[in-house]
Design an enzyme around this catalytic site. Sequence first.
Site, mmCIF file in Angstrom:
data_model
loop_
_atom_site.group_PDB
_atom_site.id
_atom_site.type_symbol
_atom_site.label_atom_id
_atom_site.label_comp_id
_atom_site.label_asym_id
_atom_site.label_seq_id
_atom_site.Cartn_x
_atom_site.Cartn_y
_atom_site.Cartn_z
ATOM 1 N N LYS A 13 0.828 -1.221 0.000
ATOM 2 C CA LYS A 13 0.000 0.000 0.000
ATOM 3 C C LYS A 13 0.857 1.263 0.000
ATOM 4 O O LYS A 13 0.477 2.247 -0.630
ATOM 5 C CB LYS A 13 -1.054 -0.009 1.107
ATOM 6 C CG LYS A 13 -0.527 0.009 2.497
ATOM 7 C CD LYS A 13 -1.678 -0.030 3.475
ATOM 8 C CE LYS A 13 -1.223 -0.380 4.868
ATOM 9 N NZ LYS A 13 0.098 0.062 5.309
ATOM 10 N N ARG A 88 -6.445 2.066 11.629
ATOM 11 C CA ARG A 88 -5.914 0.734 11.881
ATOM 12 C C ARG A 88 -6.774 -0.052 12.861
ATOM 13 O O ARG A 88 -6.526 -1.219 13.108
ATOM 14 C CB ARG A 88 -4.518 0.881 12.490
ATOM 15 C CG ARG A 88 -3.405 0.975 11.433
ATOM 16 C CD ARG A 88 -2.521 -0.129 11.636
ATOM 17 N NE ARG A 88 -1.166 -0.322 11.246
ATOM 18 C CZ ARG A 88 -0.324 0.312 10.508
ATOM 19 N NH1 ARG A 88 -0.623 1.424 9.964
ATOM 20 N NH2 ARG A 88 0.876 -0.146 10.296
ATOM 21 N N ARG A 127 12.416 -6.922 1.974
ATOM 22 C CA ARG A 127 12.504 -5.494 2.343
ATOM 23 C C ARG A 127 13.433 -5.330 3.554
ATOM 24 O O ARG A 127 14.217 -4.388 3.629
ATOM 25 C CB ARG A 127 11.097 -4.961 2.664
ATOM 26 C CG ARG A 127 11.076 -3.471 3.008
ATOM 27 C CD ARG A 127 9.685 -2.891 3.009
ATOM 28 N NE ARG A 127 8.927 -3.239 4.198
ATOM 29 C CZ ARG A 127 7.648 -2.890 4.412
ATOM 30 N NH1 ARG A 127 6.987 -2.201 3.497
ATOM 31 N NH2 ARG A 127 7.015 -3.243 5.515
ATOM 32 N N ARG A 133 14.550 -2.125 8.149
ATOM 33 C CA ARG A 133 13.587 -1.533 9.096
ATOM 34 C C ARG A 133 13.425 -2.469 10.285
ATOM 35 O O ARG A 133 13.107 -3.644 10.111
ATOM 36 C CB ARG A 133 12.239 -1.388 8.383
ATOM 37 C CG ARG A 133 11.751 0.023 8.315
ATOM 38 C CD ARG A 133 10.513 0.089 7.470
ATOM 39 N NE ARG A 133 9.318 -0.305 8.210
ATOM 40 C CZ ARG A 133 8.095 -0.178 7.736
ATOM 41 N NH1 ARG A 133 7.916 0.333 6.541
ATOM 42 N NH2 ARG A 133 7.053 -0.542 8.450
ATOM 43 N N ARG A 144 2.963 -8.199 13.610
ATOM 44 C CA ARG A 144 2.229 -7.126 12.925
ATOM 45 C C ARG A 144 1.061 -7.707 12.117
ATOM 46 O O ARG A 144 -0.006 -7.106 12.041
ATOM 47 C CB ARG A 144 3.170 -6.334 12.015
ATOM 48 C CG ARG A 144 4.147 -5.464 12.822
ATOM 49 C CD ARG A 144 5.271 -4.937 11.957
ATOM 50 N NE ARG A 144 4.833 -3.981 10.963
ATOM 51 C CZ ARG A 144 5.493 -3.724 9.833
ATOM 52 N NH1 ARG A 144 6.611 -4.370 9.563
ATOM 53 N NH2 ARG A 144 5.039 -2.825 9.007
HETATM 54 P P1 AMP Z 1 3.384 1.311 8.689
HETATM 55 O O1 AMP Z 1 4.519 1.995 8.031
HETATM 56 O O2 AMP Z 1 2.040 1.844 8.274
HETATM 57 O O3 AMP Z 1 3.457 -0.197 8.549
HETATM 58 O O4 AMP Z 1 3.482 1.630 10.256
HETATM 59 C C1 AMP Z 1 4.616 1.255 11.002
HETATM 60 C C2 AMP Z 1 4.284 1.256 12.481
HETATM 61 O O5 AMP Z 1 3.866 2.567 12.880
HETATM 62 C C3 AMP Z 1 3.125 0.350 12.897
HETATM 63 O O6 AMP Z 1 3.517 -1.007 13.097
HETATM 64 C C4 AMP Z 1 2.675 1.021 14.188
HETATM 65 O O7 AMP Z 1 3.579 0.748 15.241
HETATM 66 C C5 AMP Z 1 2.821 2.493 13.842
HETATM 67 N N1 AMP Z 1 1.582 3.029 13.227
HETATM 68 C C6 AMP Z 1 1.414 3.475 11.953
HETATM 69 N N2 AMP Z 1 0.151 3.891 11.732
HETATM 70 C C7 AMP Z 1 -0.502 3.698 12.909
HETATM 71 C C8 AMP Z 1 -1.843 3.917 13.334
HETATM 72 N N3 AMP Z 1 -2.781 4.379 12.492
HETATM 73 N N4 AMP Z 1 -2.151 3.613 14.626
HETATM 74 C C9 AMP Z 1 -1.232 3.135 15.482
HETATM 75 N N5 AMP Z 1 0.036 2.881 15.144
HETATM 76 C C10 AMP Z 1 0.420 3.162 13.871
#
Ligand code: AMP
Length: 193
Positions: A13, A88, A127, A133, A144
């Site tokens: 995404k 989320r 990745r 990361r 996750r």
């Molecule tokens: P992402 O890059 O979207 O996979 O986000 C990486 C990490 O950021 C997630 O595993 C969460 O720890 C945190 N995170 C991102 N978006 C949210 C959200 N909407 N609510 C809570 N934690 C978030």
Amino acid sequence: MRLVLIGAPGSGKGTQAERLTVALGIPHISTGNLLRAAVAAGTKLGREAKAVMEAGKLVSDEIVLGMLEQRLAEPDAEAGFILDGYPRNLAQADALDRLLERLAQPLDSVVLIEVPDQVIIDRVESRFRIEGRADDDPETVRHRLSVYAEQTAPVVAHYRALGELQMVDGVGSVDAVLARIMAILPASAGTTD
Ligand code: AMP
């Protein structure tokens, strides 16, 4: 055009949002990117979020909503946005509904990018090798994915019940998936209404 992209970590995404931002001329707003920027800058918020993110858990709804509200108030978001990584969980979906209602900016589309778990695990492993990361290590990714299944699946049901959800097969090349998304977006896509 106001669009929410939903998909598991590693569903592509973020990559699709980057491409859509160019195709549609509207900003890509990723709560993950906003949080990573706060961590990198060492702000108070970043220091609070760092350990939670590294454990693959969700940062508190309050912190993320505050950050999102600030970002949506920036002038470039007036033309629309592609939201990636938010909402989320159901509380965030409700908060977003209320926020957009207050701003009189209803969503035009919610797109779910579907990718089988095994494809995701393979993608995120590569990745991790390339980008390193911390939350991409295989054990954290499994966590996750379970957070996604437990907390984000109800968000999908929420938008499905509202009749706003559209699904796209996320397996294939970046171009192929982009074409599928563009094909299902409302006709106003690409215009700034
Ligand atoms: P992402 O890059 O979207 O996979 O986000 C990486 C990490 O950021 C997630 O595993 C969460 O720890 C945190 N995170 C991102 N978006 C949210 C959200 N909407 N609510 C809570 N934690 C978030």
